[in-house]
Structure formats: C-alpha cells, structure tokens
Design a protein around this motif. Structure first.
Motif, mmCIF file in Angstrom:
data_model
loop_
_atom_site.group_PDB
_atom_site.id
_atom_site.type_symbol
_atom_site.label_atom_id
_atom_site.label_comp_id
_atom_site.label_asym_id
_atom_site.label_seq_id
_atom_site.Cartn_x
_atom_site.Cartn_y
_atom_site.Cartn_z
ATOM 1 N N GLY A 196 0.837 -1.199 0.000
ATOM 2 C CA GLY A 196 0.000 0.000 0.000
ATOM 3 C C GLY A 196 0.866 1.240 0.000
ATOM 4 O O GLY A 196 1.992 1.233 0.517
ATOM 5 N N PHE A 197 0.344 2.324 -0.552
ATOM 6 C CA PHE A 197 1.108 3.566 -0.573
ATOM 7 C C PHE A 197 1.398 4.058 0.833
ATOM 8 O O PHE A 197 2.517 4.483 1.141
ATOM 9 C CB PHE A 197 0.335 4.646 -1.355
ATOM 10 N N GLU A 198 0.404 4.021 1.709
ATOM 11 C CA GLU A 198 0.568 4.579 3.053
ATOM 12 C C GLU A 198 1.666 3.856 3.827
ATOM 13 O O GLU A 198 2.453 4.488 4.542
ATOM 14 C CB GLU A 198 -0.757 4.522 3.821
ATOM 15 N N SER A 199 1.736 2.545 3.707
ATOM 16 C CA SER A 199 2.772 1.813 4.441
ATOM 17 C C SER A 199 4.149 2.087 3.850
ATOM 18 O O SER A 199 5.141 2.203 4.589
ATOM 19 C CB SER A 199 2.479 0.315 4.431
ATOM 20 N N ALA A 200 4.238 2.229 2.522
ATOM 21 C CA ALA A 200 5.535 2.468 1.898
ATOM 22 C C ALA A 200 6.071 3.859 2.230
ATOM 23 O O ALA A 200 7.260 4.024 2.527
ATOM 24 C CB ALA A 200 5.430 2.283 0.385
ATOM 25 N N ILE A 201 5.211 4.882 2.205
ATOM 26 C CA ILE A 201 5.709 6.229 2.523
ATOM 27 C C ILE A 201 6.021 6.329 4.012
ATOM 28 O O ILE A 201 6.978 7.020 4.418
ATOM 29 C CB ILE A 201 4.728 7.332 2.075
#
Length: 862
Positions: free
Chosen positions: A276-281
C-alpha cells in the motif's frame, strides 16, 4: 438518449482491491421519460493477455442498491446494475450502455471523458515475506550506487538506503551532480510525486507510463500492475547536501544533488516497497527521521534547550492555540496596515458576533524602507511598528484591542525569517545595532543582494525582537519567507547560516511564545528534514501549500487538491498542516470551509470587515460553555485517499480523515469536484479511512442531513451515490453503531452523531458510552467540547415518543422538552438542542469547559 453513467470500481482511476472477487456496480441516470426503456449496461474489459471481452451487468432492485444522501435532480431516474467479477491479474475496463438491444452502444468515455479504469489486487504474499532485491524493482539500477537493505519499522514493507557520491564545493560555489538511478518497475502503471512547485512550496504531479517531471521532486511513488508501491524519498539537510529526484528524457529516475560542504560526501535516497502507498511512505519517513537524528549532534546546546522548552509545554496549550477561530488581516485589510484598520476590523467582527480567539496581524505592519522595485527588495528598519500607520506604537494598538476584546487570547504578528522579504535595511536602526552580512540571491522572484544579520548576532537579534514583541503584548509570530535562505548563491552562506537561522528562530519562538508560532513558506527540502521532521520539539503549525488567492478562480480547486496531496507527506512531519486563511464571503467559501474542517489544522478567516457568511462560520465552529468559540478538528489530518489520481482527470477528489480512537472512532470523507464538469461516482464505505469490516455503521451527509440504514461496510446500503456539480462538495461521516436487544421491539441500533449542523461535528465528541441498564433502559452518556445540537441515531425512533420514552439531562438537570425533537431530514435522528437548553436553564460549567449530556430511553416501549 441523455444519460450519465458512473461505477464502482470507477472508470478513469486505479482501484486497488484486497480480494480477487468483487461486485461490479454501475449507475445509469436517465431522463424520467426514458426510465422504462430496456436499458443495458456492459463492462468491456481485458486482463494481461490483452484480449477484450464483454460482461453484461444485471439490473438490481432498489432494495439492494447503493444509497443516495444528496438531493438529486428530479428530472433523472437512477438505474442500478451489478455483476460478480473475479480477477487473477490486473483488469482494464470501460463501460458502455444502450436503451434497447437494437440500439448502438454508447461508451462512457464519450459521455464523461473518463479513460479506462484499472483494477489491481493486493499481492497474496505480503512484501515482507518474500526476499526482494532492489534491482528486481528498479530496472537498470545504477551499479555505481551504494545500495543497502535495512530494517523497516513499517509492517509489510522492505526498505533500502541508496547513496550517491557528490564532490566537494569548490570555494564558494556548490557542486551539483545528476546520477541515474533506474526505471521503477521497468515502467510504472501510475506515478505520483511531490515536487518543488515553487521555491517555498510543494505540489503534486501525476502520470502513467513513462516518468516525466517538470520540476525536482522530494518524493516519488510508483505503482505497478501487481498492486505494489515503490516510494523514493530524497533526504536533504544531511551533511549540507540537498538530494532531490528528477526524470530523464528516457523515463529514468535521476538523483539530483547539491553539495555545499567543503568535502566529498553523498546524497541519500530512501526506497521502500509495500502493498500500500501509506505503508511504503511511512517506511521511508520513519527511517528518514532516524537518519536525521543520527547525523545531528544530540548533545548540542540547541538540542538541550529544545528539549527543555518542549518539556515545559502543557497539553492544554495545544488545544487553546489550535482550536480557536482565527482572523488574519492579509486579504481582509490590504496593504499598508494601520492601527485604525485593525481595530475597526476587530470591532466589525465583534458587532457581527464573530468571536475570534486569535488575531494575526499580517505583513505591512513593520517599519520598511520601501527602497527598490518590489517587496523582495524592501528592507526592515527597526522593531517598532510603521510610525505613520501606528503613530502611538504597536504596544498601544495591542493594548486597545485587548482591553475591548478580552475574548482574543492570542495576538500574532507576521515577520520574515530574515526580517523582511529583502532582509535588513542598510540605513535602518537594525543595521546599526547588529552585525550584518550581504548575501546574493538567485530565484525566479528574488534576485540580487540582500543584507541579513550575521551568524554571530542571530541569537541576540531574535531574543531582542521577541522580547520587544512580548513587551508590546504580542504572544505569537507567523514567520514567513523561510525559504529565502535556500535562494542564496553562496555555498558558504548556506552552510553557515541556514541551520543557524532555523534553529535559533525555533528556540527563540519557544522561549518567548511557547508553541504559538506559524512557519510559512518553509517547504524547502532543508526545512522539511532539519526543522519539521524531528520529534525533539513541540508540534508546530506549518503552512501546507501556496496561498489562498481570492481573485484567481482557477486557484481554488487546485489549492484544495494540492493541500490534500501534500498532506500525504506532511502527515509524517512533526507539524500540524495549515491550509491557509480564506474568506467566508466568496464564491468558493463553502469549498474552502469544508476542506479546512477536514484538514485537521487551524481555521483562519480573512473577511473584509462586515462581509461574512455567518451560517458558514457557524458550520465550522461552536461556542464552549465558557463562551469561547472553537473549531472541530478531526484527530487525524485530512489527505487524499487516491494518491495516483491526477488533477486533470475528471474524478471526484476524496479527502479522508478520522476522529477518535481506533475501532470506536468516526471515519470522515469529504468529496470535492475540482474539475470543470459535473461528476458522479459510487463510493463504498470501505474506502473511508479507519473503517472496520466487522463493525456496523450509519453514514450521514452534512449538507442534506440524510442517514443510511445500518450496515456492514461490504453492504450495498452503505455504498454512496455521489453527484457533484462544478465547485460542489459534501462531507460524509461514518458512525459506528451500538446494538441492543429488546424483548418487545427486537434489535435496536444507536449511534452518537456529535453536533449536527457542523461540518465535522463528530470531532465535538470528547467521550461517549452507551449501555443497557437493569431497568431495561439504554443509558447514553457523552461529553462535548462545545454547545450545539447533538444528534442521536436510534433505529426504532419513528416508533417512539419523546415525552413517554426519553429522559435527557445536561449537567444532571432535565432539559426543557421543546429543546428535543425529531430531525426533519431523517426521522431516525433525535435532535437535542444543548445550546438552547444551556442558555434557557442558565447553566454554569464551573471550572470545566465541556458539557455532559445524558440520555435515558426505553427500548421496551409499546
């Protein structure tokens, strides 16, 4: 054949699903006279094999269809269609429809201009359970880079550090270098970047296919067709190196570095991949914070004083500073401020019963030399206010305001980090009092030399200035133009003065004003990492994007879109995002007001005296028992939930937020039409931030007051049909329900709706509990931060009697019956007018600044 079509998953967007199987919904809105035609809707789709095929959707009954919480056009009839889908690989699709089998198909892209939609499914095997090399993710990874895998603090992610060597500055000239990194995913499905939109500001960029940026980026994220996200972050401010990301003509990511140091060093890029984007950022931002702390001197005098000043901050100070309604003079009073303009404006607010708690005296109160062509050349002469506009001095102005308006708790003044836009006036008192240095600038707006306080005297300068302000009754500052230190040509000046100014300003502000400081025009890379990322200091208010421009119509949708996407990164800083002031008497006023309420940050208005939308102000604020006016900030900052959807695509901007604790809190979703055409979309409750699949909810729309039935997030009943005209908006809040079993009336659901009539009225709830008493009555107990109309959802309310079945108290006293009624928009909602009851009963909260409401009602009613 006049018709409008929308769907879930939506066309023109990338939808990332957790399961391979899903229901495909389509909404066809047709003219009433055509509603009985034999309409057909089909999905035209392909997977990775490239073959396109057609799936016909089946009509569904009104009992199984999505909910509409808006007042829709009476000229159109909604027709819903659905079919089960199962995908094993990424799915491209578009829609087509016709009003009978012998008519030609019409395509959705012809009607709405939307491109194909794409569905990707989360990987079955989590990222952190597989061994991945960065070279597997970034094609043609540059072998000269030093790449090292490192532990990630975020579940389901992997993390790498990437170092690129950059040579030393040569004399007073910085060394610049561009180094190829590679091509993410051998070409991404979509990408999203936050670039230096202007020297002081960040802004979003989007694309698909080949990677192309028009400006240098701080962060880039790349989505592949398997639903994996690669986030790259350039870390700046470390060892006097600025590290950014660029694109090459062939779609490569390039590392762009500027080294101000006198020795060879390296630029640092962090890379994280996740489902997911949120976990990666989150993975790259958490590690960046560790890097910044590790490279700083934790034993320095600055660090020790920051910690001491941070320890002195009391939790209630945050609420007093952030939660009041503010008024700023900038757009309201124009240039060349005077004491009378400010005092008249405050009087006008008071006359209209607009109770502000913070007054910001913006630019143009200072004693400026006005020498040069524009503000970037003007220098600051002395601490005292401009003598013509403030003939009796700043202290007299502040004293007069405070004596007549004791409700104003904080009076804040504007100044630039370096004094003024053009620094210090060569002929002024400040240049005679403090040692100065001349620096050269090179920027699109700021050109040529300016005079600034030299390194040795920066601390004395700030302490003297802030002591003067404190003596005048000023208790806060808005420190602007902070990016100017990054426009200096000289590597030596940046190396010696940048951190000195940033650290000294922060310590001085904390020492003299505690947390009452606003950082503005400070999204230059060094500021983000050196000043705003570390957590060894209190949370600071920081402007989150470029300005509110009242007279530029096209700027308003972009302003909301930009802030929502910038918050995807700034949510991880030790800051509270400030989405800037706005005017309530403006064609985009509601648009801005809704966005500010969702932002999680402060709210300031900059109305021309006497020109206000009182109703709109009341939707954003409420009075406390002590007579103060507060705003309703969700506990999680608002941000876009679609990071890869661009500004130019005809799609609804969705800003998600959340208030309260996990599980028991309230997810909030704002929807905005930032395009130039009418938009429609189907939005499932599962897309709201923080929604739990095992919890039942009701969803309420702010603008209509309509409420859905009780349902789990997977139910079509809480899939929302959203239709927005140009510049239109709405806010939907999902409330978890409590369930009680009645012997006589079956299952009964209740939910605390907070203060209805407020855009984010759920944020008025401080505590809440409900339970079934041994008497057979339900006890509902809530504490609110402000007065207003409390809404209580009760599924069986249409069969109940207020007089017979309810007992309601405020501060333990029964309230007048006429202050309780059934909501006119939805007869499952009980209105409790706490504000009227409080006033009529003459209640006094004593030492407390909150109000407790208790509701007892009989679920075994006849």
């Amino acid at each position: 054949m006049d018709a409008k079509i929308s769907s879930y998953p939506p066309a023109g967007q990338v939808s990332q699903l957790k399961e391979n199987s899903f229901s495909f919904f389509a909404l066809l809105e047709v003219k009433n006279q055509d509603a009985h035609d034999p309409w057909e809707v089909a999905v035209w789709h392909s997977s990775t094999n490239g073959n396109w095929t057609e799936t016909l959707l089946s009509p569904i009954s009104t009992t199984d269809c999505p909910s509409s919480l808006q007042i829709n056009s009476p000229l159109y009839t909604p027709l819903y269609f659905c079919a089960p889908f199962s995908v094993s690989s990424p799915l491209n699709f578009t829609l087509k429809f016709r009003n009978s089998p012998n008519q030609p198909w019409r395509w959705s892209r012809e009607v709405s201009g939307t491109a194909d939609g794409i569905v990707v499914v989360n990987p079955q095997i989590p990222i952190n359970e597989t061994v991945i090399e960065l070279s597997d993710i970034i094609h043609d990874l540059n072998p000269d880079l030093r790449v090292r895998a490192t532990a990630s603090q975020t579940p389901r992610t992997q993390l790498w550090t990437i170092n690129a060597t950059v040579g030393p500055a040569e004399g007073d000239r910085s060394t610049y270098d561009d180094v190829d990194l590679g091509i993410p995913w051998s070409g991404p499905l979509r990408y999203f970047a936050l670039v230096r939109h202007a020297s002081p500001w960040l802004g979003p960029r989007h694309g698909n296919g080949s990677f192309i940026l028009d400006k240098d980026a701080v962060m880039c994220s790349f989505l592949n067709r398997e639903g994996k996200h690669l986030v790259l972050l350039g870390v700046s401010g470390r060892e006097d190196v600025m590290t950014l990301l660029r694109s090459s003509d062939s779609g490569y990511v390039k590392i762009h570095m500027r080294n101000d140091a006198e020795s060879e060093t390296s630029g640092l890029v962090l890379a994280a991949v996740g489902d997911g984007f949120e976990s990666a950022i989150a993975a790259v931002m958490y590690h960046a914070r560790n890097v910044v702390l590790a490279t700083g001197n934790g034993d320095s005098e600055i660090a020790r004083e920051l910690q001491t000043l941070t320890d002195d901050v009391k939790p209630e100070w945050y609420e007093n500073w952030y939660d009041g309604l503010g008024y700023c003079t900038w757009n309201a009073l124009g240039q060349r401020l005077t004491d009378e303009k400010i005092i008249d404006a405050v009087e006008a607010l008071s006359k209209d019963r607009i109770n502000i708690s913070t007054l910001i005296i913006d630019d143009n109160w200072q004693d400026i030399d006005y020498e040069g062509d524009d503000q970037y050349q003007y220098g600051w002469k002395g601490f005292e206010a401009e003598p013509t506009g403030f003939p009796r001095g700043l202290k007299d102005t502040v004293s007069r305001i405070r004596s007549k308006h004791p409700n104003i708790q904080s009076i804040v003044v504007w100044h630039a980090l370096l004094g003024y836009w053009g620094g210090i006036s060569a002929g002024g008192e400040l240049a005679k009092t403090y040692k100065t240095v001349q620096v050269d600038r090179e920027d699109s707006n700021a050109q040529g030399p300016m005079i600034v306080i030299c390194k040795k005297d920066v601390g004395k300068f700030y302490n003297d200035f802030y002591k003067f302000l404190s003596d005048c009754g000023i208790d806060g500052v808005k420190t602007d133009v902070q990016y100017m230190v990054d426009t200096w040509v000289s590597a030596e000046h940046r190396r010696e003065l940048t951190e000195k100014y940033l650290d000294t300003w922060m310590v001085a502000a904390l020492r003299h004003f505690s947390i009452r400081a606003i950082s503005c025009m400070s999204q230059a890379p060094q500021h983000l990492f050196h000043q705003q990322l570390p957590r060894n200091r209190p949370v600071m208010l920081v402007r989150n994007s470029d300005d509110f421009y009242p007279d530029i119509p096209d700027s308003h949708p972009w302003h909301i879109f930009c802030n929502a996407h910038n918050s995807l990164l700034t949510q991880h800083l030790n800051t509270l995002p400030d989405w800037d002031m706005f005017q309530t008497d403006h064609e985009f006023a509601g648009f801005h007001a809704a966005a500010r309420c969702l932002s999680g940050g402060p709210i300031y208005i900059t109305d021309v005296p006497g020109k206000h939308d009182i109703d709109l102000i009341n939707q954003m604020t409420g009075p406390t028992p002590r007579g103060q006016t507060v705003i309703f900030r969700p506990s999680v900052v608002g941000k876009s939930i679609d990071p890869y959807t661009s500004y130019d695509e005809p799609s609804v901007l969705k800003i998600g937020s959340y208030n309260g604790r996990a599980v028991t809190g309230t997810p909030v979703l704002g929807v905005f039409n930032t395009s130039r055409q009418q938009l429609g979309e189907l939005i499932p409750l599962s897309r709201f931030p923080g929604v739990l699949s095992t919890t039942k909810y009701v969803v309420r729309a702010h603008r209509s007051g309509l409420v859905t039935s009780v349902a789990y997030p997977s139910s079509p009943a809480v899939m929302l049909r959203v239709s927005l005209d140009v510049r239109d908006y709405d806010i939907f809040t999902a409330f978890p329900v409590a369930q009680f079993q009645s012997e006589t009336n079956g299952r009964i659901y209740i939910a605390n709706l907070g203060l209805i009539g407020k855009m984010t009225g759920a944020a008025a709830i401080l505590t809440y509990q409900s339970k079934l008493l041994h008497t057979g009555r339900v006890f509902f107990d809530t504490r609110l931060k402000a007065l207003g109309v409390l809404g209580v959802y009760i599924s069986d309310l249409p069969n109940m009697s207020i007089e017979r079945d309810f007992m309601i108290t405020v501060l333990g006293e029964p309230i007048p019956t006429h202050t309780v009624n059934i909501n006119s928009a939805d007869d499952h909602v009980l209105n409790i007018d706490v504000e009227t009851a409080w006033r009529e009963m003459g209640l006094d909260s004593g030492w407390s600044n909150e109000v407790e409401v208790k509701v007892y009602f009989d679920i075994e009613h006849p």
